[in-house]
Design a protein around this motif. Structure first.
Motif, PDB file in Angstrom:
ATOM      1  N   VAL A 182      54.897  32.365  14.848  1.00  0.00           N
ATOM      2  CA  VAL A 182      55.655  33.423  15.511  1.00  0.00           C
ATOM      3  C   VAL A 182      55.271  33.507  16.987  1.00  0.00           C
ATOM      4  CG1 VAL A 182      56.105  35.899  15.588  1.00  0.00           C
ATOM      5  CG2 VAL A 182      55.891  34.738  13.384  1.00  0.00           C
ATOM      6  N   GLY A 183      56.288  33.448  17.843  1.00  0.00           N
ATOM      7  CA  GLY A 183      56.049  33.504  19.272  1.00  0.00           C
ATOM      8  C   GLY A 183      55.919  32.144  19.920  1.00  0.00           C
TER       9      GLY A 183
ATOM     10  N   GLU B  19      46.623  37.315  18.710  1.00  0.00           N
ATOM     11  CA  GLU B  19      47.934  37.946  18.563  1.00  0.00           C
ATOM     12  C   GLU B  19      48.902  37.046  17.804  1.00  0.00           C
ATOM     13  OE1 GLU B  19      46.262  37.843  21.480  1.00  0.00           O
ATOM     14  OE2 GLU B  19      45.679  39.961  21.501  1.00  0.00           O
ATOM     15  N   MET B  20      48.932  35.747  18.150  1.00  0.00           N
ATOM     16  CA  MET B  20      49.854  34.838  17.473  1.00  0.00           C
ATOM     17  C   MET B  20      49.410  34.570  16.039  1.00  0.00           C
ATOM     18  SD  MET B  20      51.486  31.282  18.960  1.00  0.00           S
ATOM     19  CE  MET B  20      52.176  32.149  20.369  1.00  0.00           C
ATOM     20  N   SER B  21      48.102  34.532  15.811  1.00  0.00           N
ATOM     21  CA  SER B  21      47.588  34.351  14.445  1.00  0.00           C
ATOM     22  C   SER B  21      47.998  35.511  13.557  1.00  0.00           C
ATOM     23  CB  SER B  21      46.057  34.228  14.455  1.00  0.00           C
ATOM     24  OG  SER B  21      45.640  33.045  15.071  1.00  0.00           O
ATOM     25  N   VAL B  22      47.775  36.743  14.036  1.00  0.00           N
ATOM     26  CA  VAL B  22      48.109  37.920  13.241  1.00  0.00           C
ATOM     27  C   VAL B  22      49.609  37.987  12.982  1.00  0.00           C
ATOM     28  CG1 VAL B  22      48.142  40.445  13.210  1.00  0.00           C
ATOM     29  CG2 VAL B  22      46.100  39.239  14.006  1.00  0.00           C
ATOM     30  N   SER B  23      50.419  37.762  14.025  1.00  0.00           N
ATOM     31  CA  SER B  23      51.869  37.829  13.862  1.00  0.00           C
ATOM     32  C   SER B  23      52.374  36.780  12.878  1.00  0.00           C
ATOM     33  CB  SER B  23      52.561  37.647  15.218  1.00  0.00           C
ATOM     34  OG  SER B  23      52.261  38.711  16.087  1.00  0.00           O
ATOM     35  N   SER B  24      51.785  35.572  12.924  1.00  0.00           N
ATOM     36  CA  SER B  24      52.218  34.498  12.018  1.00  0.00           C
ATOM     37  C   SER B  24      51.829  34.799  10.575  1.00  0.00           C
ATOM     38  CB  SER B  24      51.618  33.155  12.465  1.00  0.00           C
ATOM     39  OG  SER B  24      52.091  32.797  13.756  1.00  0.00           O
ATOM     40  N   VAL B  25      50.645  35.404  10.376  1.00  0.00           N
ATOM     41  CA  VAL B  25      50.227  35.782   9.032  1.00  0.00           C
ATOM     42  C   VAL B  25      51.105  36.916   8.510  1.00  0.00           C
ATOM     43  CG1 VAL B  25      48.366  36.807   7.655  1.00  0.00           C
ATOM     44  CG2 VAL B  25      47.855  34.974   9.280  1.00  0.00           C
ATOM     45  N   GLU B  26      51.401  37.904   9.365  1.00  0.00           N
ATOM     46  CA  GLU B  26      52.288  38.995   8.952  1.00  0.00           C
ATOM     47  C   GLU B  26      53.653  38.454   8.531  1.00  0.00           C
ATOM     48  OE1 GLU B  26      50.887  42.938  11.438  1.00  0.00           O
ATOM     49  OE2 GLU B  26      52.090  41.435  12.494  1.00  0.00           O
TER      50      GLU B  26
ATOM     51  N   PRO C  85      55.551  40.631  20.858  1.00  0.00           N
ATOM     52  CA  PRO C  85      56.944  40.904  21.211  1.00  0.00           C
ATOM     53  C   PRO C  85      57.922  40.509  20.114  1.00  0.00           C
ATOM     54  CG  PRO C  85      56.196  38.904  22.287  1.00  0.00           C
ATOM     55  CD  PRO C  85      55.007  39.489  21.576  1.00  0.00           C
ATOM     56  N   VAL C  86      57.414  39.804  19.077  1.00  0.00           N
ATOM     57  CA  VAL C  86      58.310  39.314  18.022  1.00  0.00           C
ATOM     58  C   VAL C  86      57.809  39.799  16.669  1.00  0.00           C
ATOM     59  CG1 VAL C  86      59.572  37.285  17.216  1.00  0.00           C
ATOM     60  CG2 VAL C  86      58.428  37.215  19.432  1.00  0.00           C
TER      61      VAL C  86
END
Length: 310
Positions: free
Chosen positions: A118-119, A136-143, A45-46
């Motif tokens: 992130v998130g 999901e949080m791992s991928v978003s934080s790496v992105e 979502p973020v």
């Protein structure tokens, strides 16, 4: 005479149909295992705008298209599962695959890297993202950390890692320093490792003068060795054996249809594996040790990725 010809025709039909039936069975077996390890990634979502706008290479039934030789990125997460929680991602390696350049670019995101989670609304070690919010949080934080989108992920249970290596017949690595760990002796130079040896080789950290960065280098060496073996998987029989071995240890959002495209369209184009390292320094903040990557280094890594993926 007619009866003899009849039996010959039946025999020929059997000899023709048997391989076809076996290939169909093998295909269905591979598809079944590929479906078993498939785990769709939920949208974050973020997400940064650049990730939302980017069209990752995707195929299948969801109005997705793939072009021959499209580049893509994969985040490899090596996770130590624990009895009462989901654990942490102690291995985080980004693979940038560009068939037009004929190569794969590898680099670790050091596990202690201090960044926004992130998130979760915190600044913490990047490997904690998995404990807080899974893939999901791992991928978003790496992105967010790299300011570059991740197309796919592969999550590997480190306890099942050795069986994956063994299913490939072992891996070849280039060891930069002699050391002993977990009852194994690793000489300097080119080594052929089985699964248990590769797991120990990729885990040693405290005896290395470079600490976690030295371990990151060995992890990339093992992944590089695995990639070289995967690029030589030329028969469905080897693919079936490999997928059987990884069924309980791997989860990914790469679908069976995408796997087929990567095997048929990409494998022969990839010839080399390149490696880079994210530079930074250790620092204690409020009594906790972090790996600090300054803004200039992050921009350089992002620029390297953008140039590599063009």
């Amino acid at each position: 005479m007619k009866m003899k010809r009849k039996w010959i025709l039946w025999l020929l039909a059997f000899l023709i149909l048997l391989p076809s039936a076996y290939l169909l069975y093998t295909y269905q077996s591979i598809k079944s295992t590929a479906d078993q390890i498939y785990e769709e990634r939920k949208p974050s979502p973020v997400l940064p705008t650049f990730v939302q706008d980017r069209k990752a290479i995707q195929i299948g039934d969801n109005n997705k298209n793939i072009k021959e030789a499209d580049p893509f990125t994969v985040l490899v997460l090596g996770v130590d599962q624990r009895p009462y929680d989901r654990g942490r991602s102690d291995v985080m390696i980004l693979m940038a695959v560009n068939p037009l350049k004929g190569s794969v670019l590898l680099f670790n995101i050091p596990r202690d890297t201090r960044t926004d989670i992130v998130g979760h609304g915190t600044v913490d070690k990047i490997n904690h993202a998995y404990a807080f919010g899974g893939v999901e949080m791992s991928v978003s934080s790496v992105e967010n950390f790299l300011q570059f989108p991740i197309d796919y992920y592969i999550k590997v249970d480190m306890e099942g890692f050795s069986s994956i290596v063994d299913s490939l017949g072992g891996v070849t690595v280039n060891n930069g320093m002699r050391f002993e760990y977990a009852g194994y002796n690793f000489d300097q130079g080119v080594l052929d490792l089985n699964g248990e040896e590769a797991l120990a080789f990729s885990r040693m950290r405290f005896e290395d003068p470079k600490g976690d960065l030295g371990r990151n280098t060995r992890q990339r060496e093992v992944l590089k060795g695995i990639l070289h073996k995967l690029l030589r998987v030329t028969t469905v029989f080897k693919l079936e054996s490999l997928l059987d071995n990884i069924g309980n240890s791997v989860r990914t959002d790469i679908s069976f249809e995408e796997m087929k495209v990567f095997v048929t369209e990409y494998r022969q184009k990839l010839k080399t594996v390149e490696q880079v390292e994210i530079a930074g320094h250790g620092q204690k903040i409020n009594g906790i040790w972090y790996y600090i990557v300054d803004e200039k280094e992050r921009e350089d890594i992002t620029s390297t990725l953008k140039t590599y993926m063009e």
